[in-house]
Write a protein that holds these residues in place. Sequence first.
Motif, mmCIF file in Angstrom:
data_model
loop_
_atom_site.group_PDB
_atom_site.id
_atom_site.type_symbol
_atom_site.label_atom_id
_atom_site.label_comp_id
_atom_site.label_asym_id
_atom_site.label_seq_id
_atom_site.Cartn_x
_atom_site.Cartn_y
_atom_site.Cartn_z
ATOM 1 N N ASP A 96 -6.035 3.748 -4.129
ATOM 2 C CA ASP A 96 -5.208 2.651 -3.626
ATOM 3 C C ASP A 96 -4.555 1.865 -4.754
ATOM 4 O OD1 ASP A 96 -4.224 0.763 -1.643
ATOM 5 O OD2 ASP A 96 -5.743 -0.606 -2.423
ATOM 6 N N LEU A 131 3.691 2.067 -7.697
ATOM 7 C CA LEU A 131 3.993 0.719 -7.223
ATOM 8 C C LEU A 131 5.286 0.657 -6.442
ATOM 9 C CD1 LEU A 131 2.980 -1.286 -10.417
ATOM 10 C CD2 LEU A 131 1.716 -1.102 -8.281
ATOM 11 N N ASP A 165 6.196 1.507 -0.581
ATOM 12 C CA ASP A 165 6.301 0.311 0.257
ATOM 13 C C ASP A 165 5.044 0.041 1.059
ATOM 14 O OD1 ASP A 165 8.875 -0.045 -0.646
ATOM 15 O OD2 ASP A 165 9.778 1.085 1.007
ATOM 16 N N CYS A 166 4.183 1.038 1.199
ATOM 17 C CA CYS A 166 2.965 0.866 2.008
ATOM 18 C C CYS A 166 2.033 -0.138 1.331
ATOM 19 C CB CYS A 166 2.269 2.209 2.187
ATOM 20 S SG CYS A 166 0.763 2.113 3.190
ATOM 21 N N GLN A 167 1.629 -1.167 2.080
ATOM 22 C CA GLN A 167 0.758 -2.193 1.512
ATOM 23 C C GLN A 167 -0.695 -1.733 1.452
ATOM 24 O OE1 GLN A 167 1.455 -5.172 0.214
ATOM 25 N NE2 GLN A 167 3.654 -4.940 0.493
ATOM 26 N N VAL A 168 -1.174 -1.106 2.516
ATOM 27 C CA VAL A 168 -2.576 -0.672 2.595
ATOM 28 C C VAL A 168 -2.602 0.841 2.759
ATOM 29 C CG1 VAL A 168 -4.774 -0.922 3.801
ATOM 30 C CG2 VAL A 168 -3.223 -2.872 3.631
ATOM 31 N N GLU A 177 -5.487 2.642 6.242
ATOM 32 C CA GLU A 177 -6.175 1.438 6.719
ATOM 33 C C GLU A 177 -7.404 1.776 7.557
ATOM 34 O OE1 GLU A 177 -5.045 -2.527 9.362
ATOM 35 O OE2 GLU A 177 -3.490 -1.237 8.519
ATOM 36 N N GLN A 232 0.064 -8.181 -4.393
ATOM 37 C CA GLN A 232 0.331 -8.110 -2.958
ATOM 38 C C GLN A 232 -0.490 -7.001 -2.310
ATOM 39 O OE1 GLN A 232 4.570 -7.604 -2.796
ATOM 40 N NE2 GLN A 232 5.009 -9.811 -3.028
ATOM 41 N N ARG A 233 -0.604 -5.873 -2.992
ATOM 42 C CA ARG A 233 -1.423 -4.788 -2.451
ATOM 43 C C ARG A 233 -2.902 -5.169 -2.421
ATOM 44 N NH1 ARG A 233 1.006 0.850 -4.976
ATOM 45 N NH2 ARG A 233 3.000 0.795 -3.854
ATOM 46 N N ALA A 281 -3.419 -7.501 0.456
ATOM 47 C CA ALA A 281 -3.410 -6.806 1.748
ATOM 48 C C ALA A 281 -4.719 -6.071 1.982
ATOM 49 C CB ALA A 281 -2.229 -5.836 1.807
ATOM 50 N N THR A 282 -5.222 -5.387 0.937
ATOM 51 C CA THR A 282 -6.493 -4.667 1.084
ATOM 52 C C THR A 282 -7.644 -5.631 1.316
ATOM 53 O OG1 THR A 282 -5.670 -2.919 -0.380
ATOM 54 C CG2 THR A 282 -8.048 -3.041 -0.029
#
Length: 963
Positions: free
Chosen positions: A351, A356, A359-362, A365, A449-450, A453-454
């Motif tokens: 992860d 970087l 665009d996927c944040q998580v 999931e 930001q990642r 989100a995690t």
Amino acid sequence: MASSHSSSPVPQGSSSDVFFKIEVDPSKHIRPVPSLPDVCPKEPTDQHRWTVYHSKVNLPAALNDPRLAKRESDFFTKTWGLDFVDTEVIPSFYLPQISKEHFTVYQQEISQREKIHERCKNICPPKDTFERTLLHTHDKSRTDLEQVPKIFMKPDFALDDSLTFNSVLPWSHFNTAGGKGNRDAASSKLLQEKLSHYLDIVEVNIAHQISLRSEAFFHAMTSQHELQDYLRKTSQAVKMLRDKIAQIDKVMCEGSLHILRLALTRNNCVKVYNKLKLMATVHQTQPTVQVLLSTSEFVGALDLIATTQEVLQQELQGIHSFRHLGSQLCELEKLIDKMMIAEFSTYSHSDLNRPLEDDCQVLEEERLISLVFGLLKQRKLNFLEIYGEKMVITAKNIIKQCVINKVSQTEEIDTDVVVKLADQMRMLNFPQWFDLLKDIFSKFTIFLQRVKATLNIIHSVVLSVLDKNQRTRELEEISQQKNAAKDNSLDTEVAYLIHEGMFISDAFGEGELTPIAVDTTSQRNASPNSEPCSSDSVSEPECTTDSSSSKEHTSSSAIPGGVDIMVSEDMKLTDSELGKLANNIQELLYSASDICHDRAVKFLMSRAKDGFLEKLNSMEFITLSRLMETFILDTEQICGRKSTSLLGALQSQAIKFVNRFHEERKTKLSLLLDNERWKQADVPAEFQDLVDSLSDGKIALPEKKSGATEERKPAEVLIVEGQQYAVVGTVLLLIRIILEYCQCVDNIPSVTTDMLTRLSDLLKYFNSRSCQLVLGAGALQVVGLKTITTKNLALSSRCLQLIVHYIPVIRAHFEARLPPKQYSMLRHFDHITKDYHDHIAEISAKLVAIMDSLFDKLLSKYEVKAPVPSACFRNICKQMTKMHEAIFDLLPEEQTQMLFLRINASYKLHLKKQLSHLNVINDGGPQNGLVTADVAFYTGNLQALKGLKDLDLNMAEIWEQKR
């Protein structure tokens, strides 16, 4: 026996009557059986003796005197008033009208008993005489009974016995033969009379004994009829009850009991079926766990293991075939713990190290949620430490990769010659290095930001578990309250009915508990290890088991990312542990921000080793400062807390920049002052524009205009808000320097306090240095001026006034940018303003002192004589005119008037002193006329000067007052 004529058909128990009345309840047909009284009369005791307190009279009896023919009318009027009248009482509608016919049946039943009662009453003496005659009667009865032969008193007396018969009736009295008939007849008659006498004695004694026990006899006679009625009605009621019970048993109980037998049999069959099905399901546990682990379904595998262990301990305990399954599941659970930790470490690496630009944040999931639930279920709370270590490694790699990319794009750097990456980075110029820093900050922002989100997903999972724990606890409390209320309301009246060793109430209770067992088993069957109940087997209640205490309920919750999760109730974490874990997650987010800031500080310091940052000009440093402040604000917005490491580094560099900035401006000002000749300078158009922008309330350096500014000619004076200021060139540059300080504060707010201190120092330096050069005549040696003229003094005063004019504007600018707790620093401007005013006052005093020394020199030689005007006054007027010409174009008209008023006061003082010395008085003599003519010449010349026409000179003060 004599009969008594009583009004009541039933004898009344009074002092003269030994009988009593049987009270009859008119609402019942069956009269109660009173207890038998004692047949023997007793002496009345003290507690039964009649007293006046036994007398009970009601109000009508007290008010209605039967002996009066008519009620006295004033009985009630004495207390009730004169309005009282006798009214007829209306008969009640609720009382029936009773007539003699209602007592006919009773009289018929009681008449025979009354006759017997009257006869017994005549035999028995009254109760009041009985006590007196009781002893006498007893003695007389005993005497009479002694006359009766003993044979009649024997228990075995019987006339059928020959001996007894011969003793009672001797045959000698009945033998008529032998001529003795008359004598035998007389003897027989005598015997007959004798026996009759014995009979009378016995009858009298019997009657006497009966009279003594008359109450018991009559009570027995009366009770006999009542007992017969009671027995008859009781027999009928028992018969009816037996018929009803038999009917109820046939209609209601036989069928219900048969249904209960069938229900118990059916429940037993269902239990056996479910037990066998449960054993088959448990047998498939290990293969199912292997399948779940192959798809990384750790939570499902753990739930299956926990459910199976609970079933083994509660419902399948003691089954020989499953004796080793529990230990095998424990070993499998330990293996899953290790697999989950390794899987989470792999997930964290994947992860955090993915591109970087994605665009996927998580990442995955659902996989993350499953891992976190599994780790929480097994109390493996150190997974946050693993994630923190991965964050540190990733932050280092981000900077390293950005530097490599930037160096590879720069052609000026030969990577073969310069091997170290840090040395290659130091070879970048400011634009290249600035682009590199911007790229690093942007990558760090995406990285944070990642991470956020995690961590939000993990935090949501923890909060879901915590919320489920709280709701479960509330439901348990509500359930306990309901069970307590239910236990208190159970009806146990049929608990004695037993069928096949089981209470009927237990059968009902089992039927009520069946839905609970269905719910618990259905929840357990919802886990991956269970098989759905077949539709052709049994209905829903048949899917139950014996255990109704399973705790493995689950509830659905929604994660902010949109994924629904199942929160199981068998989490082993307490609320305090979950709350601490949630706080640790937030602290981990703060730690991520601190890591990025720390790595950025190291990158910044590695570039500043060769003094690179200290060599930046103002615009470059401001650009760098804005970039760093933007990154600090972005990270604060993402993580919710401001990190201080990068801010501290920026502050440290800002302090160095401020020191260098101030030293450069102070050195520049010092050079300007040292070369200043204190002559009026022309004002370029750009400086006029600068001042105009300040008048609009905008403190900023105006942009240079191309072409238009070059065509405009410089002005002689500087116009500020309608006032003209004649200034030197140094002051124009000082104003620009002051604006640079103010603009630097706008660009770098963190250096506001330092800039305020430095600007205060600069203004103080200008004030002190200009005082040294002008008032102190330092310019004579520094610049080479021949003398300090009044024009130099006036020009210096006007320059100081211009700076004083802008000090409030500067103060307001800094006040708007200072925090309230640092407002005390604004006192520096107050001190500076006071120093400038003092300096201006000293210059004005210096100008007055110059003229004062001139007056002292000229008027000390003044003589009152012709011609008029005298040479002395001509010289004074000439010097006053020169003074006016020197300062009038520099100082405002008001200041010029005030200055000449002070000079005139000095002139009058010296003239008055000289006239006193010459003994010239205001007596209208020749000398007085000469002085008046000179003074008139002086006054005329002075008022003829520009701006002094209306000046009030008050020359009468030169004369001594007459005593």
